[in-house]
Write a protein that holds these residues in place. Structure first.
Motif, mmCIF file in Angstrom:
data_model
loop_
_atom_site.group_PDB
_atom_site.id
_atom_site.type_symbol
_atom_site.label_atom_id
_atom_site.label_comp_id
_atom_site.label_asym_id
_atom_site.label_seq_id
_atom_site.Cartn_x
_atom_site.Cartn_y
_atom_site.Cartn_z
ATOM 1 N N VAL A 14 0.853 -1.178 0.000
ATOM 2 C CA VAL A 14 0.000 0.000 0.000
ATOM 3 C C VAL A 14 0.888 1.226 0.000
ATOM 4 O O VAL A 14 1.822 1.317 0.806
ATOM 5 C CB VAL A 14 -0.902 0.046 1.260
ATOM 6 C CG1 VAL A 14 -1.817 1.254 1.214
ATOM 7 C CG2 VAL A 14 -1.700 -1.226 1.407
ATOM 8 N N GLU A 15 0.596 2.156 -0.897
ATOM 9 C CA GLU A 15 1.292 3.432 -0.890
ATOM 10 C C GLU A 15 0.260 4.545 -0.796
ATOM 11 O O GLU A 15 -0.266 5.014 -1.798
ATOM 12 C CB GLU A 15 2.152 3.603 -2.138
ATOM 13 C CG GLU A 15 2.991 4.847 -2.069
ATOM 14 C CD GLU A 15 3.908 5.001 -3.272
ATOM 15 O OE1 GLU A 15 4.486 6.074 -3.396
ATOM 16 O OE2 GLU A 15 4.025 4.067 -4.074
ATOM 17 N N PRO A 16 -0.069 4.966 0.435
ATOM 18 C CA PRO A 16 -1.042 6.034 0.602
ATOM 19 C C PRO A 16 -0.425 7.385 0.345
ATOM 20 O O PRO A 16 -1.117 8.382 0.234
ATOM 21 C CB PRO A 16 -1.459 5.887 2.067
ATOM 22 C CG PRO A 16 -0.288 5.279 2.730
ATOM 23 C CD PRO A 16 0.372 4.419 1.695
ATOM 24 N N GLY A 17 0.819 7.466 0.213
ATOM 25 C CA GLY A 17 1.627 8.673 0.143
ATOM 26 C C GLY A 17 2.932 8.242 0.768
ATOM 27 O O GLY A 17 3.563 7.339 0.289
ATOM 28 N N LYS A 18 3.290 8.809 1.866
ATOM 29 C CA LYS A 18 4.471 8.396 2.611
ATOM 30 C C LYS A 18 4.074 8.226 4.063
ATOM 31 O O LYS A 18 3.269 8.994 4.577
ATOM 32 C CB LYS A 18 5.588 9.426 2.484
ATOM 33 C CG LYS A 18 6.082 9.592 1.064
ATOM 34 C CD LYS A 18 6.779 8.365 0.585
ATOM 35 C CE LYS A 18 7.204 8.551 -0.878
ATOM 36 N NZ LYS A 18 7.576 7.356 -1.516
ATOM 37 N N PRO A 19 4.565 7.290 4.819
ATOM 38 C CA PRO A 19 5.431 6.207 4.374
ATOM 39 C C PRO A 19 4.629 5.079 3.738
ATOM 40 O O PRO A 19 3.424 4.982 3.936
ATOM 41 C CB PRO A 19 6.047 5.724 5.689
ATOM 42 C CG PRO A 19 4.985 5.975 6.703
ATOM 43 C CD PRO A 19 4.284 7.244 6.247
ATOM 44 N N ASP A 20 5.303 4.240 3.004
ATOM 45 C CA ASP A 20 4.660 3.071 2.408
ATOM 46 C C ASP A 20 4.318 2.071 3.512
ATOM 47 O O ASP A 20 4.948 2.038 4.554
ATOM 48 C CB ASP A 20 5.585 2.382 1.406
ATOM 49 C CG ASP A 20 5.927 3.283 0.235
ATOM 50 O OD1 ASP A 20 5.293 4.334 0.095
ATOM 51 O OD2 ASP A 20 6.836 2.931 -0.526
ATOM 52 N N ILE A 21 3.323 1.260 3.275
ATOM 53 C CA ILE A 21 2.926 0.229 4.219
ATOM 54 C C ILE A 21 3.040 -1.113 3.504
ATOM 55 O O ILE A 21 2.554 -1.264 2.397
ATOM 56 C CB ILE A 21 1.476 0.439 4.692
ATOM 57 C CG1 ILE A 21 1.346 1.790 5.387
ATOM 58 C CG2 ILE A 21 1.035 -0.693 5.601
ATOM 59 C CD1 ILE A 21 -0.079 2.210 5.614
ATOM 60 N N ARG A 22 3.669 -2.052 4.161
ATOM 61 C CA ARG A 22 3.762 -3.397 3.602
ATOM 62 C C ARG A 22 3.218 -4.365 4.635
ATOM 63 O O ARG A 22 3.555 -4.280 5.811
ATOM 64 C CB ARG A 22 5.204 -3.733 3.257
ATOM 65 C CG ARG A 22 5.696 -2.928 2.076
ATOM 66 C CD ARG A 22 7.179 -3.134 1.848
ATOM 67 N NE ARG A 22 7.624 -2.379 0.706
ATOM 68 C CZ ARG A 22 7.982 -1.099 0.750
ATOM 69 N NH1 ARG A 22 7.951 -0.455 1.875
ATOM 70 N NH2 ARG A 22 8.379 -0.473 -0.337
ATOM 71 N N SER A 23 2.399 -5.271 4.186
ATOM 72 C CA SER A 23 1.788 -6.235 5.091
ATOM 73 C C SER A 23 1.924 -7.617 4.464
ATOM 74 O O SER A 23 1.680 -7.785 3.281
ATOM 75 C CB SER A 23 0.310 -5.884 5.289
ATOM 76 O OG SER A 23 -0.338 -6.879 6.018
ATOM 77 N N TYR A 24 2.326 -8.583 5.273
ATOM 78 C CA TYR A 24 2.464 -9.946 4.798
ATOM 79 C C TYR A 24 1.446 -10.798 5.541
ATOM 80 O O TYR A 24 1.364 -10.750 6.757
ATOM 81 C CB TYR A 24 3.884 -10.468 5.050
ATOM 82 C CG TYR A 24 4.920 -9.553 4.460
ATOM 83 C CD1 TYR A 24 5.301 -9.690 3.135
ATOM 84 C CD2 TYR A 24 5.478 -8.531 5.202
ATOM 85 C CE1 TYR A 24 6.241 -8.838 2.571
ATOM 86 C CE2 TYR A 24 6.413 -7.675 4.654
ATOM 87 C CZ TYR A 24 6.794 -7.835 3.338
ATOM 88 O OH TYR A 24 7.713 -6.978 2.787
ATOM 89 N N SER A 25 0.666 -11.550 4.815
ATOM 90 C CA SER A 25 -0.406 -12.330 5.425
ATOM 91 C C SER A 25 -0.370 -13.758 4.934
ATOM 92 O O SER A 25 0.205 -14.063 3.903
ATOM 93 C CB SER A 25 -1.764 -11.707 5.082
ATOM 94 O OG SER A 25 -1.827 -10.387 5.547
ATOM 95 N N GLU A 26 -1.044 -14.593 5.680
ATOM 96 C CA GLU A 26 -1.155 -15.993 5.297
ATOM 97 C C GLU A 26 -2.310 -16.242 4.354
ATOM 98 O O GLU A 26 -2.415 -17.315 3.791
ATOM 99 C CB GLU A 26 -1.299 -16.866 6.540
ATOM 100 C CG GLU A 26 -0.040 -16.934 7.368
ATOM 101 C CD GLU A 26 1.134 -17.551 6.614
ATOM 102 O OE1 GLU A 26 0.945 -18.538 5.897
ATOM 103 O OE2 GLU A 26 2.238 -17.022 6.748
ATOM 104 N N SER A 27 -3.199 -15.254 4.205
ATOM 105 C CA SER A 27 -4.341 -15.488 3.337
ATOM 106 C C SER A 27 -4.816 -14.182 2.705
ATOM 107 O O SER A 27 -4.490 -13.093 3.172
ATOM 108 C CB SER A 27 -5.500 -16.101 4.124
ATOM 109 O OG SER A 27 -6.053 -15.138 4.996
ATOM 110 N N VAL A 28 -5.600 -14.335 1.668
ATOM 111 C CA VAL A 28 -6.203 -13.183 1.001
ATOM 112 C C VAL A 28 -7.123 -12.453 1.972
ATOM 113 O O VAL A 28 -7.110 -11.221 2.046
ATOM 114 C CB VAL A 28 -6.966 -13.622 -0.269
ATOM 115 C CG1 VAL A 28 -7.767 -12.468 -0.852
ATOM 116 C CG2 VAL A 28 -5.992 -14.172 -1.315
#
Length: 99
Positions: free
Chosen positions: A8-22
């Protein structure tokens, strides 16, 4: 259940998320929106929104990508069904009476 990456890039800072499922990734998207609402309305104890407001927020993001691991090719494939998956997930939760 395939390993899923949400970028996700809402602007700054970027957000990264790692998940086990959709589903976990989709929950992450609407939690990002809820956090955004809390920052915008810090003195409001209870905030409600409808799905069209959530989708408007998604449309305003600079970038939103969901990559799902494909075991057959040992790669991550991008998908463009984020709104559809969120809608289905929220509809199921509403039917079960979950928050």
């Amino acid at each position: 259940m395939s390993h899923t990456i949400l970028l996700v890039e809402p602007g700054k800072p970027d957000i990264r998320s790692y998940s086990e499922s959709v589903n976990e990734c989709m929950e992450g998207v609407y939690h990002i929106y809820e956090e955004h609402l809390k920052r915008q309305n810090p003195n409001t104890p209870s905030i409600t929104y409808d799905i069209s407001q959530l989708f408007d927020f998604i449309n305003q993001l600079t970038d939103l990508s969901c990559l799902v691991y494909q075991k057959s090719t040992n790669t991550y494939a991008p998908y463009n069904w984020i709104k559809e998956k969120i809608y289905i997930l929220l509809r199921r939760q509403a039917a079960k009476g979950q928050p």
